[in-house]
Design an enzyme around this catalytic site. Structure first.
Site, PDB file in Angstrom:
ATOM      1  N   SER A 134       9.792  -6.843  -4.144  1.00 25.53           N
ATOM      2  CA  SER A 134       8.746  -6.331  -5.015  1.00 25.53           C
ATOM      3  C   SER A 134       8.854  -4.818  -5.000  1.00 25.53           C
ATOM      4  O   SER A 134       9.420  -4.237  -4.071  1.00 25.53           O
ATOM      5  CB  SER A 134       7.366  -6.748  -4.473  1.00 25.53           C
ATOM      6  OG  SER A 134       6.310  -6.025  -5.085  1.00 25.53           O
ATOM      7  N   TYR A 147       0.818  -7.994   2.510  1.00 30.08           N
ATOM      8  CA  TYR A 147       1.880  -8.360   1.564  1.00 30.08           C
ATOM      9  C   TYR A 147       2.963  -7.283   1.533  1.00 30.08           C
ATOM     10  O   TYR A 147       4.159  -7.579   1.649  1.00 30.08           O
ATOM     11  CB  TYR A 147       1.283  -8.562   0.171  1.00 30.08           C
ATOM     12  CG  TYR A 147       2.297  -8.898  -0.889  1.00 30.08           C
ATOM     13  CD1 TYR A 147       2.840 -10.176  -0.988  1.00 30.08           C
ATOM     14  CD2 TYR A 147       2.722  -7.937  -1.810  1.00 30.08           C
ATOM     15  CE1 TYR A 147       3.775 -10.486  -1.962  1.00 30.08           C
ATOM     16  CE2 TYR A 147       3.650  -8.237  -2.782  1.00 30.08           C
ATOM     17  CZ  TYR A 147       4.173  -9.511  -2.859  1.00 30.08           C
ATOM     18  OH  TYR A 147       5.102  -9.810  -3.829  1.00 30.08           O
TER      19      TYR A 147
END
Length: 278
Positions: A134, A147
């Site tokens: 990401s 995360y």
């Protein structure tokens, strides 16, 4: 690509789903895996001819059984796409330690487990490891502490592994999407109003963050667009380590890579949660 076998994790929805379709349509023998086979019907209905199998990345025995089955049926494994992941919304005080550990288990240790078990088979054919991380693996983002920590860990793991794996013929790449319009966001199961009510001293910052973030998803990429980049990473010669999936992602990640003292990143992300100036 008809003799090339790729295994993809987390294919029931989103990027994994679209990547499985893209690799199958391009000629890869595609083994599409997911934790819950009850969610496999939409992928079957694509008519892409993917081989759908059960795999829970957090269970070493499940990983071992799946790889053993692939090798028994196809005799080789040419590539792994680590895509399975889970959101973990909140900041340090509002997350439990169980929340944080679970985020690491799925997003980091699951990637390590699959990669570790697959490497002997990839070495045998000069294969590839491609991991969907990401932009949150390059820039830590507010209310995504666990995360982003997991995604940073994945990028550190893969960047460390890449030069070593190259000595035995295995290419290693990471894919860095920005906002993607998939079920991933819905699966995070966040009720904005309830989250703000539960945020205590962080309520005003969270309100501003959610307003900015939910707006960004109105202009998100599709999973299919990201799947196209994954396919490029699987076939690029020589392998390229870092792939962003849009111009926005390239600019965003570039901010971090050029930011030696961290002020550029914190100035950027701090604006997402600070009150506007009068």
């Amino acid at each position: 690509m008809t003799d090339k076998v790729v295994l993809i994790t987390g294919t029931s929805t989103g990027i994994g789903f679209d990547t499985a379709v893209a690799t199958a349509q391009s000629g890869f023998t595609t083994v599409a895996t997911m934790r819950d086979l009850a969610k496999a019907q939409p992928l079957r209905e694509t008519g892409s001819g993917v081989d759908i199998r059960e795999l829970d990345v957090t269970d070493p025995a499940s990983v071992e059984a799946c790889l053993r089955g692939v090798l028994a049926d196809y005799g080789r494994l040419d590539a792994v796409v680590n895509n399975a992941g889970a959101a973990a919304f909140g900041t340090a005080e509002t997350l439990t330690m169980a929340d944080i550990r679970q985020a690491m288990e799925v997003n980091y240790f699951g990637v390590v487990e699959v990669t570790k078990q697959a490497l002997p088979h990839l070495r045998a054919v000069g294969g590839r490891v491609v991991t969907v991380t990401s932009v949150g693996g390059a820039i830590g983002q507010p209310f995504n502490d666990a995360y982003c920590a997991a995604k940073f860990a994945v990028e550190g793991f893969m960047q460390s592994l890449a030069p070593v794996a190259a000595t035995v013929g295995v290419g290693v790449s990471v894919i860095e999407p920005g906002a993607v319009a998939t079920a991933f966001v819905a699966n995070a199961d966040v009720d904005p109003a309830q989250a703000i009510a539960d945020a205590g001293p962080y309520a005003s910052a969270l309100s501003r963050y959610l307003e900015r973030t939910l707006t960004s998803y109105t202009e998100a990429q599709t999973g299919a667009e990201v799947g196209t980049v994954v396919l490029q990473a699987l076939t690029a010669e020589p392998p390229v380590f870092r792939w962003q999936t849009s111009d926005w992602a390239r600019t965003f990640v570039g901010t971090s890579l050029a930011d030696l003292d961290g002020s550029g990143v914190l100035g950027l992300t701090g604006a997402w949660v600070r009150p506007p100036r009068e």
